[in-house]
Design an enzyme around this catalytic site. Structure first.
Site, PDB file in Angstrom:
ATOM      1  N   LYS A  35       0.836  -1.210   0.000  1.00 16.69           N
ATOM      2  CA  LYS A  35       0.000   0.000   0.000  1.00 16.69           C
ATOM      3  C   LYS A  35       0.864   1.251   0.000  1.00 16.69           C
ATOM      4  CE  LYS A  35      -4.366  -1.152   2.251  1.00 16.69           C
ATOM      5  NZ  LYS A  35      -5.198  -0.905   3.425  1.00 16.69           N
ATOM      6  N   CYS A 260     -19.903   1.150   8.160  1.00 18.57           N
ATOM      7  CA  CYS A 260     -20.038   1.923   9.408  1.00 18.57           C
ATOM      8  C   CYS A 260     -21.321   1.621  10.173  1.00 18.57           C
ATOM      9  CB  CYS A 260     -19.974   3.405   9.085  1.00 18.57           C
ATOM     10  SG  CYS A 260     -18.505   3.826   8.155  1.00 18.57           S
TER      11      CYS A 260
HETATM   12  C1  UGA Z   1     -21.868   6.911   7.558  1.00 16.52           C
HETATM   13  C2  UGA Z   1     -22.267   8.270   8.162  1.00 16.52           C
HETATM   14  O1  UGA Z   1     -23.241   8.906   7.326  1.00 16.52           O
HETATM   15  C3  UGA Z   1     -21.044   9.169   8.280  1.00 16.52           C
HETATM   16  O2  UGA Z   1     -21.410  10.389   8.922  1.00 16.52           O
HETATM   17  C4  UGA Z   1     -19.985   8.445   9.142  1.00 16.52           C
HETATM   18  O3  UGA Z   1     -18.788   9.207   9.257  1.00 16.52           O
HETATM   19  C5  UGA Z   1     -19.637   7.119   8.473  1.00 16.52           C
HETATM   20  O4  UGA Z   1     -20.844   6.327   8.377  1.00 16.52           O
HETATM   21  C6  UGA Z   1     -18.610   6.425   9.329  1.00 16.52           C
HETATM   22  O5  UGA Z   1     -18.921   6.065  10.469  1.00 16.52           O
HETATM   23  O6  UGA Z   1     -17.443   6.324   8.924  1.00 16.52           O
HETATM   24  P1  UGA Z   1     -21.376   5.951   5.088  1.00 16.52           P
HETATM   25  O7  UGA Z   1     -21.465   4.607   5.709  1.00 16.52           O
HETATM   26  O8  UGA Z   1     -20.206   6.268   4.207  1.00 16.52           O
HETATM   27  O9  UGA Z   1     -21.400   7.102   6.231  1.00 16.52           O
HETATM   28  O10 UGA Z   1     -22.675   6.121   4.188  1.00 16.52           O
HETATM   29  P2  UGA Z   1     -24.092   6.846   4.268  1.00 16.52           P
HETATM   30  O11 UGA Z   1     -24.200   7.794   3.153  1.00 16.52           O
HETATM   31  O12 UGA Z   1     -24.356   7.368   5.620  1.00 16.52           O
HETATM   32  O13 UGA Z   1     -25.070   5.612   3.963  1.00 16.52           O
HETATM   33  C7  UGA Z   1     -25.172   4.504   4.834  1.00 16.52           C
HETATM   34  C8  UGA Z   1     -26.243   3.540   4.367  1.00 16.52           C
HETATM   35  O14 UGA Z   1     -27.545   4.077   4.576  1.00 16.52           O
HETATM   36  C9  UGA Z   1     -26.187   3.187   2.889  1.00 16.52           C
HETATM   37  O15 UGA Z   1     -26.410   1.796   2.754  1.00 16.52           O
HETATM   38  C10 UGA Z   1     -27.304   3.979   2.260  1.00 16.52           C
HETATM   39  O16 UGA Z   1     -27.809   3.361   1.103  1.00 16.52           O
HETATM   40  C11 UGA Z   1     -28.319   3.969   3.387  1.00 16.52           C
HETATM   41  N1  UGA Z   1     -29.274   5.098   3.347  1.00 16.52           N
HETATM   42  C12 UGA Z   1     -28.839   6.369   3.570  1.00 16.52           C
HETATM   43  C13 UGA Z   1     -30.625   4.849   3.129  1.00 16.52           C
HETATM   44  O17 UGA Z   1     -31.052   3.707   2.927  1.00 16.52           O
HETATM   45  N2  UGA Z   1     -31.507   5.907   3.144  1.00 16.52           N
HETATM   46  C14 UGA Z   1     -31.092   7.186   3.363  1.00 16.52           C
HETATM   47  O18 UGA Z   1     -31.958   8.091   3.383  1.00 16.52           O
HETATM   48  C15 UGA Z   1     -29.726   7.418   3.578  1.00 16.52           C
END
Ligand code: UGA
Length: 429
Positions: A35, A260
């Protein structure tokens, strides 16, 4: 400021690159030499829009470098970030093996005052643990402080989220230690909250679990909508217009996945258990999420009269768009369900097919969505990539055996599907 970031995963690499772009002298550390070599050559080890350009620019300007030596990086830095993985162990408790190992190495190397920052998502008490491990290496307590600085970036928009976070959380025992991070983040000019160590650690788990709960809530409402002929999009819009609720994270779909939410919700349930609290609310948040995908697959199974001998096309495999991450992706559950019932799967994803191929070599991987549709008995939209949104649905329908579209992310308007001659099944209506 001279900064070291240990761990070059999503959080570590993005943090390193962004801090370097602010003019700090950053060294990113990884124990995986392959990496490190890749990064030195300007090739990112993660898929993230915008990272390649920023990585190459900051490295060229000598603000960013890479090494596999924690001790060299620690000795040349005032602030050392720990940004290594904390994957769930078998019972859901976050595994702190990597955090412990890194803390030991940092402890062995400290010679001058150093602020050690936990950026990995760690359960309450991990900051104290890191402090204890460093002290066990014989370091004078006056020579270091441990600070918790949880990360809130989302995959796919990680750089913008890091440059423009809604808030910066800094948990510390001493104001001087917190002040060092306040200084580091000052150029971002974002609201900054200074708390004790444990509160900062809890903020991260509580926030992710709350967002997961919000999604599970709207998904539960989607089940009611299906049963009573209401539309979840309209319900969500009406709910989200209330400022106290807010419109974000009310998108009903196949459920939440990724690296996450699943890990952190389990992590908080486990933390609660250790603190003698049975967090039943969160357990149900998980149940609703698991059920949401299975229910959708079951609707398709019922529509087709079983999967045996049927070919199902999947559009999208990553857990969400703009990432190649397939951890806890809903596509994996769907593929498993179809295959175990004797069905065949074709799939297309712009970037994550090679990862899924390692788990399911029996899937037919296509070079575009139209190939996925060929002779399919149904298509499932799993990940709402932009390139799927304005598809020529009539062309898609023309090559299908049965013209059935199951929209798992609610991106297709019923009128568009109808015009294309597709029978549309959506979530929550
Ligand atoms: C999430 C958090 O949003 C971040 O703030 C946090 O820093 C991150 O985890 C972490 O702990 O590192 P992430 O997992 O990258 O971020 O993605 P998101 O955009 O939050 O989506 C998470 C899941 O929820 C996805 O599967 C998405 O499809 C789903 N989702 C999201 C829904 O089904 N409906 C929504 O309205 C929003």
């Amino acid at each position: 400021m001279k900064v070291a970031v240990v761990g070059t995963g999503y959080v570590g690499l993005v943090t390193g690159v962004v801090l370097a772009s602010l003019g700090n002298e950053v060294v990113c550390v990884d124990n995986d030499l392959a990496k490190v070599e890749k990064l030195k050559a300007g090739i990112p080890t993660i898929y993230e829009p915008g990272i390649e350009e920023l990585l190459q620019r900051t490295a060229r300007e000598n603000f960013l470098r890479f090494t596999n030596s924690i001790s060299e990086a620690t000795r040349s830095s005032e602030v050392v970030f720990i940004a290594v993985g904390t994957p769930p162990s078998d019972d859901g408790t976050p595994d702190l093996t990597a955090v412990r190992a890194v803390a030991r190495e940092i402890g062995k190397a400290i010679k001058a005052y150093t602020v050690v920052v936990n950026k990995s998502t760690v359960p309450v008490g991990a900051g104290d643990l890191v402090g204890q491990i460093i002290a066990e290496q014989g370091v004078d307590p006056a020579l270091f402080d441990v600070v918790s600085n949880p990360e809130f970036l989302r995959e796919g928009s990680a750089i913008r989220d890091t440059l423009e976070p809604d808030r910066i959380v800094i948990g510390a025992k001493k104001p001087e230690a917190a002040a060092k991070l306040v200084e580091l983040y000052a150029p971002l000019d974002r609201p900054t909250l200074i708390t004790d160590l444990n509160s900062a650690e809890l903020i991260k788990y509580a926030s992710n679990s709350f967002l997961a709960m919000k999604i599970s809530y709207i998904n539960a409402i989607s089940r009611l909508c299906e049963a009573c002929d209401a539309k979840v999009s309209e319900v969500a819009q009406g709910m989200g217009a209330d400022k106290r609720i807010g419109a974000d994270f009310l998108q009903a779909g196949l459920g939440w996945g990724g690296s996450c939410f699943p890990k952190d919700v389990q992590g908080l349930i486990k933390t609660a258990e250790k603190l003698h609290y049975d967090f039943r609310l969160l357990k149900e948040v998980v149940n609703i999420n698991d059920d949401q995908t299975l229910h959708f697959v079951h609707r398709l199974r019922t529509r087709l009269g079983g999967f045996a001998g049927k070919r199902i096309g999947l559009m999208g495999l990553s857990f969400k768009p703009n990432t190649d991450d397939i951890r806890d992706a809903k596509s994996l559950v769907i593929i498993e369900q179809i295959i175990k019932d004797g069905g065949h799967v074709s799939a297309y994803d712009p970037i994550s097919m090679s990862h899924v191929e390692k788990i399911y070599p029996e899937v037919r991987y296509a070079s575009n969505v139209f190939e996925v549709a060929e002779n399919a008995d149904a298509i499932i939209l799993v990940t709402e990539w932009n390139e799927f949104k304005q598809l020529d649905l009539a062309r898609l329908a023309s090559v299908m055996r049965q013209k059935i579209l199951f929209d798992g992310r609610r991106i297709y308007p019923p009128a568009a599907a109808e015009r294309a001659g597709l029978e549309l099944h959506s979530i929550g209506e």
